[in-house]
Scaffold this motif. Structure first.
Motif, PDB file in Angstrom:
ATOM      1  N   MET A 164       0.887  -1.184  -0.015  1.00  0.00           N
ATOM      2  CA  MET A 164      -0.119  -0.070   0.152  1.00  0.00           C
ATOM      3  C   MET A 164       0.753   1.190   0.005  1.00  0.00           C
ATOM      4  N   GLY A 165       2.032   1.328   0.870  1.00  0.00           N
ATOM      5  CA  GLY A 165       2.757   2.499   0.854  1.00  0.00           C
ATOM      6  C   GLY A 165       3.420   2.596  -0.600  1.00  0.00           C
ATOM      7  N   GLN A 166       3.948   1.609  -1.144  1.00  0.00           N
ATOM      8  CA  GLN A 166       4.530   1.596  -2.462  1.00  0.00           C
ATOM      9  C   GLN A 166       3.557   2.361  -3.514  1.00  0.00           C
ATOM     10  N   ARG A 167       2.335   1.726  -3.276  1.00  0.00           N
ATOM     11  CA  ARG A 167       1.171   2.082  -4.469  1.00  0.00           C
ATOM     12  C   ARG A 167       1.021   3.409  -4.266  1.00  0.00           C
ATOM     13  N   PHE A 168       0.759   3.957  -3.007  1.00  0.00           N
ATOM     14  CA  PHE A 168       0.270   5.465  -2.906  1.00  0.00           C
ATOM     15  C   PHE A 168       1.275   6.606  -2.520  1.00  0.00           C
ATOM     16  N   LYS A 169       2.416   6.120  -2.742  1.00  0.00           N
ATOM     17  CA  LYS A 169       3.667   6.924  -2.029  1.00  0.00           C
ATOM     18  C   LYS A 169       3.772   8.369  -2.600  1.00  0.00           C
ATOM     19  N   ASP A 170       3.441   8.493  -3.923  1.00  0.00           N
ATOM     20  CA  ASP A 170       3.357   9.718  -4.601  1.00  0.00           C
ATOM     21  C   ASP A 170       2.200  10.703  -4.465  1.00  0.00           C
ATOM     22  N   PHE A 171       1.360  10.172  -3.832  1.00  0.00           N
ATOM     23  CA  PHE A 171      -0.095  10.956  -3.480  1.00  0.00           C
ATOM     24  C   PHE A 171       0.172  11.953  -2.053  1.00  0.00           C
TER      25      PHE A 171
END
Length: 456
Positions: A164-171
């Motif tokens: 989850m952290g990797q998937r949404f790190k750029d938001f």
């Protein structure tokens, strides 16, 4: 299956970079550790709506309708869950996707999370942040309600958190909330499990400095998330659930966490919802009313909370006539979006931001009268520098105050109507250690007012 997951994960990370993202300033903890601020240091008053089932039950058109309405009403945070409460693993979203392959947290379905990313972008385009719960707590243990299934353990919680952290790190409009309406059980691995998920999220984002994270508990005492995690580095601010009874002295719980060391911001992330059965007993106690919700919100903020969450019973579950309601919702969610408190919450935000914000402190010593913990409890907050004070009077009664703490012998007095956001000039008064004021209207519950005193 682990090889299949790895391939999907690799492909998904490549594809995910193609999503355009509407960047908002990231939110962080203020230098004095009491509030949240934007990257440039400007105050951020958390005014959240609770939409737990947003990703799970709404299609694109409904998402747009919801976000447009809440943005118009002044909300700046949306609280929602990835692995949702209402059969969130086996009942698909509006586009037929479930979140996990074979209900395995190490095998997330990229298409399901694509949709969450899409909603995050829609929210950012309206200057709104999302407080994202990776999972509801029934996926850890059901404990009498929720359908689960229970799929998490310490090991896969960290794997899922990292994904989850990797998937949404750029938001940049994302705030992490773990826990999902569950208090860790004694003699269990629950505390270790939630810590593992938080560790995974931080790892996936590239480090704990890239996350803003808290924990959403059930009602608890004496604190909220602080009962288990206050000293954990990943816990940036404390969150309470004060629950769905109108008689809670919620200021006591905020006050408890406010006075802990080390200092961390605190908030009530789930207070009494609008249109909710009082204490879950609708036949006996009816449903909640704005007067009780409004009082709780002002109590919380004046006691030291850095903002306030709102919730509506029909909206959190996205109830429609075609769906089986949970705990007797009174109307469809689109109708419920326009209930009174959904508009009135912004008056609280506007009031608090109308004066210097980051130097605000609670100060009950200003209230001279002897008080009891009932619905008439008067609560005070003021500027640490002495430039202003605000006193919330829930029942419009006469109140005696010590205003000598303010830095001027002459004070401009105003009344603020929390129902409408209207201001009324009340003239010039002299500072005094014992001065009695009477609110513009009296009559008990519903006749609440805020007195604002400005040093001249």
């Amino acid at each position: 299956m682990r090889i299949v997951f790895s391939t999907l994960y690799f492909v998904f990370i490549l594809v995910s970079s193609s999503f355009s993202q509407n960047s908002l300033p990231r939110i962080k903890v203020s230098d004095n550790q009491r509030f949240l601020v934007k990257e440039d240091g400007k105050p951020f008053f958390w005014m959240a709506d609770t939409a737990w089932e947003l990703f799970h039950r709404c299609d694109d058109e409904e998402i747009d309708y919801y976000l447009n309405k809440r943005a118009e009403q002044g909300f700046n945070v949306i609280q929602a869950v990835a692995l949702a409460e209402i059969d969130g693993l086996n009942s698909p979203n509006a586009y037929g996707e479930t979140p996990l392959f074979e209900n395995d947290p190490t095998q997330p379905n990229p298409r399901y999370f694509d949709y969450i990313a899409k909603v995050l972008n829609k929210a950012a385009a309206k200057d709104m942040y999302v407080a994202l719960l990776p999972t509801w707590g029934d996926k850890v243990f059901k404990k009498g309600w929720g359908v689960g299934p229970e799929v998490f353990n310490v090991d896969n919680a960290e794997v899922f958190g990292r994904w989850m952290g990797q998937r949404f790190k750029d938001f940049t409009n994302l705030i992490w909330v773990i826990g999902g309406d569950r208090n860790p059980r004694e003699n269990s691995t629950d505390v270790e499990l939630w810590r593992a998920m938080a560790k995974g999220i931080a790892s996936g984002t590239g480090g704990i400095e890239n996350t803003l994270m808290t924990f959403h508990p059930q009602p608890s005492a004496p604190g909220g998330s602080s009962n288990w995690f206050h000293n954990d580095e990943w816990l940036d601010f404390n969150m309470h659930q004060t629950g769905h009874c109108p008689t809670q002295a919620t200021y006591k719980k905020i006050n408890h966490d406010y006075n802990l060391a080390p200092i961390k911001p605190t908030i009530d992330g789930e207070p009494l919802y609008e249109d909710h059965p009082n204490c879950f007993k609708p036949e006996e106690l009816g449903h909640s009313i704005p007067e009780d919700i409004r009082r709780i919100m002002y109590w919380n903020v004046f006691a030291g909370a850095f903002g306030q969450s709102y919730g509506c019973h029909a909206v959190w579950q996205m109830f429609t006539a075609e769906r089986e309601g949970i705990n007797l919702p009174l109307r469809p969610w689109k109708v419920a979006l326009d209930l009174p408190m959904a508009t009135q919450v912004q008056h609280l935000k506007n009031l608090m931001l109308s004066r210097p914000y980051l130097t605000r402190v609670p100060d009950q010593l200003m209230v001279v009268d002897t008080q009891v913990d009932d619905e008439s409890y008067v609560i005070a907050t003021r500027d640490q520098e002495g430039s202003y004070a605000m006193i919330y009077i829930p029942t419009g009664k006469e109140v005696t105050l010590n205003t000598s703490i303010l830095k001027s012998k002459t004070l401009k007095c105003s009344w603020y109507d929390p129902r409408t956001g209207a201001w009324f000039d009340a003239g010039i008064v002299s500072s005094s250690p014992s001065f009695t004021y009477t609110a513009p209207s009296t009559g008990g519950k519903g006749h609440d007012w805020v007195m604002v005193l400005d040093a001249m």
